[in-house]
Design an enzyme around this catalytic site. Structure first.
Site, PDB file in Angstrom:
ATOM      1  N   ASP A 114      14.519  79.350 -53.319  1.00 26.52           N
ATOM      2  CA  ASP A 114      15.399  78.423 -52.782  1.00 26.52           C
ATOM      3  C   ASP A 114      16.607  78.325 -53.441  1.00 26.52           C
ATOM      4  O   ASP A 114      16.727  77.693 -54.610  1.00 26.52           O
ATOM      5  CB  ASP A 114      14.579  76.931 -52.674  1.00 26.52           C
ATOM      6  CG  ASP A 114      15.576  75.830 -52.082  1.00 26.52           C
ATOM      7  OD1 ASP A 114      16.821  76.055 -51.996  1.00 26.52           O
ATOM      8  OD2 ASP A 114      15.091  74.788 -51.736  1.00 26.52           O
ATOM      9  N   GLN A 123      20.533  74.618 -54.724  1.00 28.02           N
ATOM     10  CA  GLN A 123      21.176  74.064 -55.830  1.00 28.02           C
ATOM     11  C   GLN A 123      21.672  75.132 -56.940  1.00 28.02           C
ATOM     12  O   GLN A 123      22.230  74.580 -58.097  1.00 28.02           O
ATOM     13  CB  GLN A 123      20.101  73.068 -56.593  1.00 28.02           C
ATOM     14  CG  GLN A 123      20.015  71.994 -55.658  1.00 28.02           C
ATOM     15  CD  GLN A 123      21.071  70.918 -55.320  1.00 28.02           C
ATOM     16  OE1 GLN A 123      21.822  70.952 -56.132  1.00 28.02           O
ATOM     17  NE2 GLN A 123      20.523  70.245 -54.512  1.00 28.02           N
ATOM     18  N   CYS A 148      13.889  63.761 -51.816  1.00 23.43           N
ATOM     19  CA  CYS A 148      13.034  64.620 -51.037  1.00 23.43           C
ATOM     20  C   CYS A 148      12.267  65.536 -51.854  1.00 23.43           C
ATOM     21  O   CYS A 148      12.029  66.716 -51.547  1.00 23.43           O
ATOM     22  CB  CYS A 148      14.173  65.678 -50.085  1.00 23.43           C
ATOM     23  SG  CYS A 148      14.986  64.713 -49.006  1.00 23.43           S
ATOM     24  N   HIS A 183      11.715  70.994 -53.289  1.00 25.08           N
ATOM     25  CA  HIS A 183      12.367  69.932 -52.272  1.00 25.08           C
ATOM     26  C   HIS A 183      11.265  70.077 -50.867  1.00 25.08           C
ATOM     27  O   HIS A 183      10.776  71.035 -50.727  1.00 25.08           O
ATOM     28  CB  HIS A 183      13.892  70.714 -51.831  1.00 25.08           C
ATOM     29  CG  HIS A 183      14.527  69.677 -50.964  1.00 25.08           C
ATOM     30  ND1 HIS A 183      14.278  69.527 -49.573  1.00 25.08           N
ATOM     31  CD2 HIS A 183      15.504  68.816 -51.426  1.00 25.08           C
ATOM     32  CE1 HIS A 183      15.206  68.773 -48.914  1.00 25.08           C
ATOM     33  NE2 HIS A 183      15.992  68.288 -50.154  1.00 25.08           N
ATOM     34  N   LYS A 233      26.615  72.556 -50.165  1.00 29.25           N
ATOM     35  CA  LYS A 233      26.780  72.116 -51.520  1.00 29.25           C
ATOM     36  C   LYS A 233      27.596  73.077 -52.208  1.00 29.25           C
ATOM     37  O   LYS A 233      27.826  72.775 -53.477  1.00 29.25           O
ATOM     38  CB  LYS A 233      25.462  72.089 -51.810  1.00 29.25           C
ATOM     39  CG  LYS A 233      24.352  71.100 -51.303  1.00 29.25           C
ATOM     40  CD  LYS A 233      22.732  71.158 -52.006  1.00 29.25           C
ATOM     41  CE  LYS A 233      21.632  70.671 -51.016  1.00 29.25           C
ATOM     42  NZ  LYS A 233      21.736  69.138 -50.986  1.00 29.25           N
TER      43      LYS A 233
HETATM   44  N1  PLP Z   1      16.409  72.545 -51.274  1.00 31.91           N
HETATM   45  C1  PLP Z   1      16.996  72.041 -52.096  1.00 31.91           C
HETATM   46  C2  PLP Z   1      16.625  72.405 -53.512  1.00 31.91           C
HETATM   47  C3  PLP Z   1      17.572  70.947 -51.832  1.00 31.91           C
HETATM   48  O1  PLP Z   1      18.624  70.275 -52.727  1.00 31.91           O
HETATM   49  C4  PLP Z   1      18.162  70.845 -50.386  1.00 31.91           C
HETATM   50  C5  PLP Z   1      19.146  69.743 -50.096  1.00 31.91           C
HETATM   51  O2  PLP Z   1      19.166  68.617 -50.674  1.00 31.91           O
HETATM   52  C6  PLP Z   1      17.652  71.522 -49.619  1.00 31.91           C
HETATM   53  C7  PLP Z   1      16.566  72.479 -50.148  1.00 31.91           C
HETATM   54  C8  PLP Z   1      17.713  71.457 -48.128  1.00 31.91           C
HETATM   55  O3  PLP Z   1      19.115  71.697 -47.713  1.00 31.91           O
HETATM   56  P1  PLP Z   1      19.594  71.602 -46.222  1.00 31.91           P
HETATM   57  O4  PLP Z   1      19.377  69.982 -45.862  1.00 31.91           O
HETATM   58  O5  PLP Z   1      21.003  71.945 -46.507  1.00 31.91           O
HETATM   59  O6  PLP Z   1      19.126  72.347 -45.228  1.00 31.91           O
END
Ligand code: PLP
Length: 414
Positions: free
Chosen positions: A208, A211, A372, A131, A234
């Site tokens: 990370d 998900q 993203c 992401h 999430k």
């Molecule tokens: N990493 C992953 C894999 C994500 O799906 C997301 C959110 O869509 C993020 C990071 C970023 O999360 P946040 O916007 O809650 O900081």
């Protein structure tokens, strides 16, 4: 409180669980809502909504400051949420920094850990499926330190090329950023094996977990990473919540990322003594009510049991992909074995946004766009995909309604 908390762990009553989510009873464009966008943000059970409401109604005060009763209650509720999360992740509460989410957590590692350590000749290794939140902070660090970014590629089915990843772990690599579960493909990466490979070569690992936590039990010590970042919204929690777990030795060595109140022991104009971690990294008034809500979300998920959640989602997801494969001209993007309940797809001749807009008119919420993850879109040679992402609160009837809507929209666009 909530139905599932009262339900026995064996044989969860999924209809009662669903009834815990008031928003799911809504109509959209005159049709019953089918919410298949949980990878974007999850819906909230009453237990979470009531915890936030109850905090503001009965306990609202700032944390770690006031000596009055409300101040003590607010601090206890906030620290209680940290303890619940720590229990959920099998880590110590003092190694868990509460943040506004994954983005903040990854930036904290980038600025406090990586920035002082990296320099010209060093490399940061990332995977193609990250992401933007696990790409851009490293680019900012690379620009300031002279380090470079290396990319580990994927196999055509959307799984990581583990041989390629291992080969990319050259001596210049100081840090590896890898997502536990891809938000686009649903690929579940073997993070335990990957972290073991990296550790042998002295490479620090940042996982990370955004998900992963909504879908499965995650035991951070068993993964063996250096840092694990996650987001609360999430996993049934409020927006603006989440955290970073880090090995104690890193937290102890890291300078503060932001300065201000709450993160100090003593401030003088000739020098400041910082608080110990995790509070050293929580400058300013935190999202107290949000984290109280996240604590309630953890209680809620634990009452159901993450293994039950994972099993329920496997069943729903198998049904979803079976129905999708029956639709003419539909292509599933990402077919790694053992995916989480996330499916990206394209329909021949239709733009992803048009597809999502027409599905919305049928009451179906799916996400369309680059998610993203521009570098991943480049890998598949597409500007965008549609993505259906499930949670345990979805139903087989919704999968069927989605499939019917998809067929209708497909015929309209054909
Ligand atoms: N990493 C992953 C894999 C994500 O799906 C997301 C959110 O869509 C993020 C990071 C970023 O999360 P946040 O916007 O809650 O900081």
């Amino acid at each position: 409180m909530n139905a599932s908390a009262a339900a026995p762990r064996e044989g969860v009553d999924w209809a009662r669980v669903r009834a815990d989510f008031p928003l799911l009873a809504r109509m959209v464009h005159g049709k019953p809502l089918v919410y298949f966008d949980s990878a974007n943000t999850g819906q909230k059970p009453l237990a979470v909504i009531e915890a936030v409401d109850g905090f503001y109604r009965r306990h609202n005060a700032n944390v770690s400051r006031a000596v009055h009763a409300l101040g003590a209650e607010a601090t206890e509720a906030y620290e209680g949420a940290r303890a619940k999360l720590a229990g959920h992740l099998d880590v110590r509460a003092e190694d868990l920094v509460l943040t506004s989410g994954t983005t903040f957590a990854l930036n904290l590692v980038a600025y406090s850990w990586a920035l002082p350590r990296l320099g010209p000749g060093d490399a940061i290794l990332l995977t193609r499926m990250e992401h933007h939140a696990n790409i851009v902070p490293w680019q900012l660090v690379a620009a300031r330190t002279g380090a470079t970014i290396k990319v580990a590629e994927l196999l055509p089915d959307g799984s990581l090329d583990l041989d390629g990843l291992q080969a990319a772990m050259t001596p210049d690599v100081k840090l590896l950023g890898v997502t536990h579960v891809s938000n686009v493909l649903g690929t579940v990466n073997p993070v335990r094996e990957i972290c073991r490979m990296a550790r042998k070569r002295g490479i620090a690992t940042v996982v990370d977990g955004s998900q992963a936590l909504p879908h499965m039990a995650v035991d951070i010590p068993a993964i063996g990473c250096d840092f694990y970042a996650f987001t609360g919204h999430k996993m049934c929690g409020p927006t603006g919540t989440g955290g970073l777990w880090a090995r104690r030795e890193h937290l102890q060595a890291m300078p503060p990322f932001l300065g201000g109140g709450e993160m100090i022991r003593e401030v003088r104009f000739d020098g400041t003594v910082y608080a110990d971690p995790p509070h050293r990294f929580e400058a300013g008034t935190p999202n107290i009510a949000g984290h109280v809500g996240l604590g309630a979300a953890v209680d809620y998920l634990d009452a159901i049991g993450m293994d039950a959640v994972a099993a329920r989602e496997r069943e729903l997801h198998a049904h979803l992909e079976e129905e999708m494969r029956k639709v003419d001209g539909l292509r599933i993007v990402g077919e790694a074995p053992g995916k989480a309940a996330v499916t990206s797809f394209l329909v021949e001749g239709a733009h992803a946004h048009d597809l999502a807009t027409l599905l919305d008119l049928e009451g179906v919420a799916v996400r369309s766009g680059h998610h993203c993850a521009h570098p991943l879109m480049h890998f598949y040679g597409v500007p965008a995909t549609c993505r259906a992402s499930l949670a345990f609160y979805n139903t087989h009837a919704e999968v069927e309604a989605f499939a019917a809507a998809l067929r209708k929209v497909r015929n309209l666009l054909a």
